[in-house]
Design a protein around this motif. Structure first.
Motif, PDB file in Angstrom:
ATOM      1  N   THR A 156       0.856  -1.187   0.000  1.00 16.53           N
ATOM      2  CA  THR A 156       0.000   0.000   0.000  1.00 16.53           C
ATOM      3  C   THR A 156       0.892   1.238   0.000  1.00 16.53           C
ATOM      4  N   ILE A 157       0.350   2.328  -0.513  1.00 15.88           N
ATOM      5  CA  ILE A 157       1.116   3.567  -0.583  1.00 15.88           C
ATOM      6  C   ILE A 157       0.209   4.744  -0.266  1.00 15.88           C
ATOM      7  N   ASP A 158       0.729   5.656   0.547  1.00 18.27           N
ATOM      8  CA  ASP A 158       0.008   6.882   0.890  1.00 18.27           C
ATOM      9  C   ASP A 158       0.447   7.960  -0.091  1.00 18.27           C
ATOM     10  N   MET A 159      -0.420   8.302  -1.012  1.00 17.61           N
ATOM     11  CA  MET A 159      -0.067   9.267  -2.049  1.00 17.61           C
ATOM     12  C   MET A 159       0.270  10.636  -1.475  1.00 17.61           C
ATOM     13  N   LEU A 160      -0.404  11.019  -0.404  1.00 20.01           N
ATOM     14  CA  LEU A 160      -0.135  12.331   0.194  1.00 20.01           C
ATOM     15  C   LEU A 160       1.290  12.419   0.728  1.00 20.01           C
ATOM     16  N   LYS A 161       1.826  11.278   1.187  1.00 22.18           N
ATOM     17  CA  LYS A 161       3.200  11.264   1.678  1.00 22.18           C
ATOM     18  C   LYS A 161       4.201  11.009   0.547  1.00 22.18           C
ATOM     19  N   ALA A 162       3.763  10.280  -0.461  1.00 20.97           N
ATOM     20  CA  ALA A 162       4.677   9.906  -1.547  1.00 20.97           C
ATOM     21  C   ALA A 162       4.938  11.055  -2.517  1.00 20.97           C
ATOM     22  N   VAL A 163       3.952  11.930  -2.688  1.00 26.07           N
ATOM     23  CA  VAL A 163       4.083  13.037  -3.645  1.00 26.07           C
ATOM     24  C   VAL A 163       4.414  14.317  -2.886  1.00 26.07           C
TER      25      VAL A 163
END
Length: 224
Positions: A156-163
């Motif tokens: 899983t990936i948190d887009m808010l943290k990844a971008v």
């Protein structure tokens, strides 16, 4: 500018929004202001869909007027250049917004989701649909090429943290349109203290964007 927009168009009715709000030259000035602000601001600004729609209608009127100009008329080439210039500004404005949506898409959608009921919309309906589709496609692509091959606890990936978020602490040039008093300027180093400045109408400054972001939104300053 207004001469170009209205030339040979006395029998062509102006768009209702222009009749009630602004002249064609004022409309183009609004578009250019929105374009420069969007081009130089680090974050996505409030959409100006009404201005965009009115400019597109004016371009349609101008193209129709140009068709009625006799071939060989010297002013035809001048009018054509003006139409091309306006179209370039319009396309550049929309392109700048799409580039920011692609770059900061999870943060843009989060801002749109969390805005108050009476707050202006950050995205036009078309931009909102594009941002949602871009988010879904990016997530699907990441899962298909990488995440599904990772251990279960890492799939899983948190887009808010990844971008990365827009850098609101970047510096921008601005021109003051309306005098502003007691603008709080944050210190640049630990040795400095906060201080306030007055921005005189017509003056130009280099300041941190975060400090003057509300003034950009209100139209009190223009990014340059």
């Amino acid at each position: 500018m207004s001469d170009v927009l209205s030339d040979d168009g006395s029998d062509t009715q102006q768009d209702e929004c222009l009749e009630d709000v602004m002249t064609p030259s004022e409309l183009i000035a609004k578009l250019e202001e929105a374009w420069l602000n969007e081009k130089f601001s680090p974050e996505l600004l409030e959409n100006k869909s009404e201005v965009v729609e009115c400019v597109m209608e004016q371009l349609t009127h101008m193209e129709a007027n140009l068709q009625r100009v006799k071939k060989g008329d010297a002013k035809a080439s001048i009018h054509r250049m003006e139409i091309d210039r306006i179209r370039f500004v319009l396309c550049s404005y929309l392109r700048s917004r799409l580039q920011k949506i692609e770059k900061f898409f999870p943060h843009v959608l989060e801002r749109e989701k969390s805005r108050g009921e009476g707050d202006p919309s950050l995205l036009s309906p078309e931009e909102f649909a594009f941002a949602k589709e871009y988010y879904a496609n990016t997530e699907t692509h990441l899962k298909s090429v990488a995440l599904k091959r990772m251990p279960p606890n890492l799939q899983t990936i948190d887009m808010l943290k990844a971008v990365p978020e827009p850098c609101l602490d970047s510096f921008v040039f601005l021109r003051v349109k309306e005098r502003q008093e007691n603008i709080l300027v944050e210190p640049e180093t630990d040795d400095q203290r906060e201080y306030v400045v007055d921005l005189e109408e017509g003056s130009q400054h280099l300041m941190r964007y975060r400090t003057i972001a509300p003034l950009v939104s209100s139209g009190a300053v223009q990014l340059i």
